[in-house]
Design an enzyme around this catalytic site. Structure first.
Site, PDB file in Angstrom:
ATOM      1  N   CYS A  81      38.861 -11.324 -58.471  1.00  0.00           N
ATOM      2  CA  CYS A  81      39.548 -10.523 -59.486  1.00  0.00           C
ATOM      3  C   CYS A  81      38.935 -10.859 -60.833  1.00  0.00           C
ATOM      4  O   CYS A  81      39.082 -11.987 -61.323  1.00  0.00           O
ATOM      5  CB  CYS A  81      41.055 -10.819 -59.492  1.00  0.00           C
ATOM      6  SG  CYS A  81      41.955  -9.984 -60.818  1.00  0.00           S
ATOM      7  N   HIS A 174      34.252  -2.369 -53.081  1.00  0.00           N
ATOM      8  CA  HIS A 174      34.521  -1.256 -53.998  1.00  0.00           C
ATOM      9  C   HIS A 174      33.840   0.022 -53.530  1.00  0.00           C
ATOM     10  O   HIS A 174      32.690  -0.004 -53.072  1.00  0.00           O
ATOM     11  CB  HIS A 174      34.019  -1.578 -55.408  1.00  0.00           C
ATOM     12  CG  HIS A 174      34.825  -2.613 -56.106  1.00  0.00           C
ATOM     13  ND1 HIS A 174      35.916  -2.314 -56.885  1.00  0.00           N
ATOM     14  CD2 HIS A 174      34.713  -3.966 -56.106  1.00  0.00           C
ATOM     15  CE1 HIS A 174      36.440  -3.436 -57.349  1.00  0.00           C
ATOM     16  NE2 HIS A 174      35.726  -4.451 -56.890  1.00  0.00           N
ATOM     17  N   GLU A 223      43.666  -0.176 -56.831  1.00  0.00           N
ATOM     18  CA  GLU A 223      43.333  -1.450 -56.189  1.00  0.00           C
ATOM     19  C   GLU A 223      44.048  -1.596 -54.856  1.00  0.00           C
ATOM     20  O   GLU A 223      45.231  -1.268 -54.732  1.00  0.00           O
ATOM     21  CB  GLU A 223      43.714  -2.614 -57.107  1.00  0.00           C
ATOM     22  CG  GLU A 223      42.930  -2.652 -58.414  1.00  0.00           C
ATOM     23  CD  GLU A 223      43.104  -3.958 -59.141  1.00  0.00           C
ATOM     24  OE1 GLU A 223      43.012  -5.027 -58.495  1.00  0.00           O
ATOM     25  OE2 GLU A 223      43.348  -3.927 -60.369  1.00  0.00           O
ATOM     26  N   CYS A 232      40.732  -3.135 -64.174  1.00  0.00           N
ATOM     27  CA  CYS A 232      40.210  -3.873 -63.017  1.00  0.00           C
ATOM     28  C   CYS A 232      38.826  -4.375 -63.386  1.00  0.00           C
ATOM     29  O   CYS A 232      37.894  -3.575 -63.546  1.00  0.00           O
ATOM     30  CB  CYS A 232      40.162  -2.989 -61.767  1.00  0.00           C
ATOM     31  SG  CYS A 232      39.452  -3.801 -60.309  1.00  0.00           S
ATOM     32  N   GLY A 235      36.288  -3.842 -60.689  1.00  0.00           N
ATOM     33  CA  GLY A 235      36.066  -2.403 -60.610  1.00  0.00           C
ATOM     34  C   GLY A 235      35.115  -1.921 -61.690  1.00  0.00           C
ATOM     35  O   GLY A 235      34.259  -1.057 -61.448  1.00  0.00           O
TER      36      GLY A 235
END
Length: 290
Positions: A81, A174, A223, A232, A235
């Site tokens: 994260c 992703h 997410e 994110c 992301g």
């Protein structure tokens, strides 16, 4: 052991976290951090409310300073994260757990390096992007050997039966989809369909990108295990990495998210790391009954 658990609430661009210090406090994660407890604590009406729970632990690997574990709001543990990593860096520095400016952290997605900047932001060495489908993991259509790949979403709201996605691992999986108008696109409906798409055995984070220029994008991310968040970090890294890889973007890249902005740098060399820079803020300290 106390019948209450101390925690700190933090946020990075509106992506918010419950941070637990398992170094300074007597915490048994395997006993205390059950999926049911995490789901209850993450509830924004009946609990603390957060996107992820972050756990600060002593390092296990040689040459590492800390171990960093991440649990989504649904109680599932995940690999990485990015916004949480920045909060992790500020937490360990300002709580006196380290005096280092460059902090080496082990995660389930691999080692990362967090650097505190003079302006109060955090620069994160996110490691190198991984585009090989098996590293994500991703099962591409049999007839397709290169991105963007087709994902069939038959019967989704808005009549969207198929999207084209680039895929990458930033320590977590992703899928990145280019859209013309981010405000009008059904991010939540399509994101939910992509998150659980059978082509992704471990589910996936779905990012939706509107390109504003060669160094500037807007991004929304659905997410896995959480839903759409205000920001994110991984992301944003994935969106820029796939854009540079495809020749659409150049480094450095400004990424606008609903909660604020991040700066992403990557040379485009598959053997070189990608860097993310952005803010991390304390919200409050508290405790919760066990």
């Amino acid at each position: 052991m106390s019948d209450r658990l101390a925690f700190t609430k933090m946020q990075g661009l509106g992506n918010d976290f419950m941070v637990i210090d398992a170094i300074s406090h007597d915490v048994d994660p395997d006993r205390l951090l059950t999926a049911e407890r995490i789901r209850r604590w993450s509830d924004r009406h009946f609990g603390i409310g957060f996107d992820q729970l972050l756990l600060v632990e002593p390092a296990r690997g040689r040459g590492m300073d800390f171990r960093y574990r991440i649990f989504n709001a649904d109680g599932g543990e995940v690999e990485q994260c990015g916004n949480g990593a920045r909060c992790f860096a500020r937490f360990v520095a300002e709580r006196g757990l380290t005096e280092r400016k460059d902090i080496r952290v082990e995660t389930a997605g691999g080692p990362i390096v967090l650097s505190l900047t003079d302006d109060g932001r955090v620069r994160v060495d996110m490691g190198r992007p991984r585009f090989e489908p098996e590293t994500i993991p991703f099962k591409p259509p049999i007839t397709e050997t290169a991105p963007p790949y087709s994902l069939m979403l038959s019967g989704r709201p808005g009549g969207i039966g198929q999207v084209r996605a680039d895929v990458v691992s930033m320590g977590n999986p992703h899928a990145v989809i280019q859209v013309d108008d981010l405000d009008r696109f059904p991010v939540v409906e399509v994101g939910a369909a992509i998150e659980s798409h059978p082509a992704f055995p471990r589910r996936v984070n779905a990012g939706f990108v509107q390109q504003l220029g060669p160094n500037h994008i807007r991004l929304r991310v659905f997410e896995r295990g959480t839903g759409e968040t205000l920001a994110c970090g991984t992301g944003a890294c994935a969106a820029v990495a796939t854009g540079i890889h495809a020749g659409r973007l150049r480094s450095p890249c400004r990424v606008e998210l609903r909660g604020g902005e991040l700066s992403i740098e990557w040379s485009g060399d598959d053997d070189q790391p990608l860097y993310m820079t952005g803010p991390a803020e304390f919200v409050y300290d508290g405790s919760v009954p066990l």
